[in-house]
Write an enzyme that holds these catalytic residues in place. Structure first.
Site, PDB file in Angstrom:
ATOM      1  N   LYS A 254       0.813  -1.215   0.000  1.00  0.00           N
ATOM      2  CA  LYS A 254       0.000   0.000   0.000  1.00  0.00           C
ATOM      3  C   LYS A 254       0.847   1.267   0.000  1.00  0.00           C
ATOM      4  O   LYS A 254       0.436   2.299  -0.509  1.00  0.00           O
ATOM      5  CB  LYS A 254      -0.935   0.000   1.207  1.00  0.00           C
ATOM      6  CG  LYS A 254      -2.070  -1.001   1.083  1.00  0.00           C
ATOM      7  CD  LYS A 254      -3.019  -0.911   2.253  1.00  0.00           C
ATOM      8  CE  LYS A 254      -4.163  -1.906   2.093  1.00  0.00           C
ATOM      9  NZ  LYS A 254      -5.099  -1.855   3.238  1.00  0.00           N
ATOM     10  N   ARG A 255       2.042   1.182   0.584  1.00  0.00           N
ATOM     11  CA  ARG A 255       2.862   2.392   0.635  1.00  0.00           C
ATOM     12  C   ARG A 255       3.373   2.798  -0.746  1.00  0.00           C
ATOM     13  O   ARG A 255       3.863   3.912  -0.931  1.00  0.00           O
ATOM     14  CB  ARG A 255       4.031   2.203   1.599  1.00  0.00           C
ATOM     15  CG  ARG A 255       5.038   1.169   1.169  1.00  0.00           C
ATOM     16  CD  ARG A 255       6.058   0.932   2.287  1.00  0.00           C
ATOM     17  NE  ARG A 255       6.982  -0.136   1.977  1.00  0.00           N
ATOM     18  CZ  ARG A 255       8.108   0.021   1.296  1.00  0.00           C
ATOM     19  NH1 ARG A 255       8.433   1.206   0.825  1.00  0.00           N
ATOM     20  NH2 ARG A 255       8.904  -0.996   1.058  1.00  0.00           N
TER      21      ARG A 255
END
Length: 474
Positions: A254-255
């Protein structure tokens, strides 16, 4: 799906079978970008080979599988144009068949009933950890002649001697020692099948010939192959594709940005043909070529073009590619997509007319909608901080003089307006930019826009003069 076993076939028979691929997502979340690429590769290979592409929802984990996730997966597949043959299958529909195969493996001597307790398993795990060796189940029931009491599981009797080899279409020849394989559970004590059993049975019964999936399943392939061989079924061709990494080389998370296909569509404004092309080139190549239509990709795609190394996801590259596809897209289609983002005030007819000048600047649908929003703003026009800074007292006085010059223009076309303003700038001894900057702020409320003559023409005479006059008056 067909049931029953089949005799092991030779290379000639395997080569003669029509190609059948499948995509088998777990509906515990949205369609992940990595899953979308897996689906794409399976779809392309089946279409290239004139075979079938099947969709199976692996919903055996009822606690985590949700209907919204199933709908999101189907919606994402349709948006990317990855149509599947027939209806979608649901793995949970075939539990009875899975149990049937587990019991058949039991009857063939390739599985056994196991009554080991959780305490016994924990003790074995602790010993393995203390001895710093991989944990492998060593069940006393593997060769037992007697049966235990109470609930039991059915475990695969994995081969202990020799080695197993897979000629993987991506990874090449891969060999493991059979001693590394474990006696994993096929059927739980409540009679429910494990994923490891269900996926093999479903692939066989659906006639899947090529298993194309992420290389995080490569170890599973050897374990699953033991079931295939125990049943005497045809062995599928495996192709384990490297996972997608982020721009920093770490596994995509997700980062690194959006992960679900719907986020690229809804939040980031990516066109399906752009994401299709980008995912195609993410780990697959055909010479130095970068851009492929769906038809072109179908003609040339082959598993041999998939690389062994993880590919890196580059959001900027996707956005640049998306800009290319926006410039090539049909104006009426783009107008509809932009209108959805602008809101009910958007006029699709005006957007369609404006699209040739709007789309040259946009890399995504958000930028396209932002660039078009000036067309539908109500007076008094809201100004950005940068636009406000441009409208000094001198600039507002200049706007009043420009308004007077434009009122004399009878032909409100891009060409006529350009000639008019260039003549006025020359008459006043000003560079055209000195006129364009305050005009752009007054007409759009922003400091960036399409060419100023296009802006005037699209807004029309009445609206253009009203906006200029409003800012000239301060």
């Amino acid at each position: 799906m067909a049931s029953g076993s089949a005799a092991t076939e030779g290379p000639a028979e395997a080569a003669a079978r029509p190609v059948v691929t499948r995509f088998a997502p777990s509906p515990t979340g949205f369609l992940h970008i990595g899953g979308a690429r897996t689906a794409l590769f399976n779809w392309l290979y089946a279409r290239r080979m004139g075979g079938k592409f099947l969709l199976r929802i692996e919903d055996t984990d009822k606690a985590r599988s949700t209907q919204p996730a199933i709908e999101a997966i189907l919606d994402g597949m349709r948006w990317l144009g990855l149509d599947w043959d027939g209806h979608e299958y649901y793995q949970s529909q075939f539990w009875a068949r899975h149990a049937e195969v587990a019991h058949e493996l039991l009857a063939r001597g390739h599985a056994y009933k196991c009554w080991m307790s959780q305490q016994e398993l924990a003790a074995q795990r602790d010993r393995a950890q203390a001895e710093r060796r991989p944990f492998r189940i060593d069940s006393p029931w593997r060769e037992a002649a007697d049966e235990g009491e109470g609930a039991f599981v059915i475990r695969l009797k994995a081969p202990r001697d020799g080695e197993s080899t897979i000629d993987d279409r991506v990874q090449g020849r891969v060999t493991v020692q059979n001693a590394e394989l474990d006696d994993f559970i096929l059927l739980r004590s409540d009679g429910s099948p494990t994923y490891m059993l269900a996926v093999v049975v479903d692939d066989h019964d659906m006639g899947v010939t090529h298993v194309v999936r992420g290389d995080d399943h490569l170890n599973n392939a050897f374990r699953q192959l033991a079931i295939v061989r125990g049943m005497g079924w045809p062995e599928p061709t495996y192709a384990h594709v490297p996972l997608i990494h982020g721009s920093d080389g770490a596994k995509l998370s997700k980062r690194h940005g959006a992960l679900g296909v719907e986020a690229y569509r809804d939040e980031m404004g990516i066109l399906p043909e752009a994401l299709f092309n980008y995912l195609l080139r993410l780990g697959w190549g055909h010479g130095d070529r970068e851009e492929f239509s769906r038809e072109e990709a179908t003609e040339v795609f082959d598993l041999d073009g998939v690389g062994k190394s993880p590919s890196r996801f580059d959001l900027k590259k996707l956005q640049n590619l998306n800009g290319h596809y926006i410039r090539a897209a049909d104006d009426a289609r783009l107008a509809r997509l932009a209108a959805d983002r602008i809101g009910p005030q958007a006029d699709t007819a005006l957007l369609t007319e404006a699209m040739p000048v709007l789309k040259t600047r946009a890399r995504d649908l958000n930028e396209l909608a932002d660039g078009a929003s000036f067309l539908f703003k109500q007076r008094p026009l809201p100004l950005t901080e940068q636009a406000e800074a441009l409208l000094t007292a001198d600039a507002r006085a200049l706007l009043a003089r420009i308004s007077a010059a434009l009122r004399a223009e009878q032909s409100w076309t891009t060409e006529a307006l350009e000639a008019n303003l260039k003549a006025y700038a020359e008459q006043q001894g000003l560079g055209l930019g000195k006129l364009a900057q305050p005009l752009r702020a007054a007409l759009t409320g922003q400091t960036t826009s399409p060419g100023i003559f296009d802006v005037l023409a699209l807004l029309g005479r009445e609206e253009s003069l009203a906006r200029i006059d409003a800012q000239a008056a301060g």
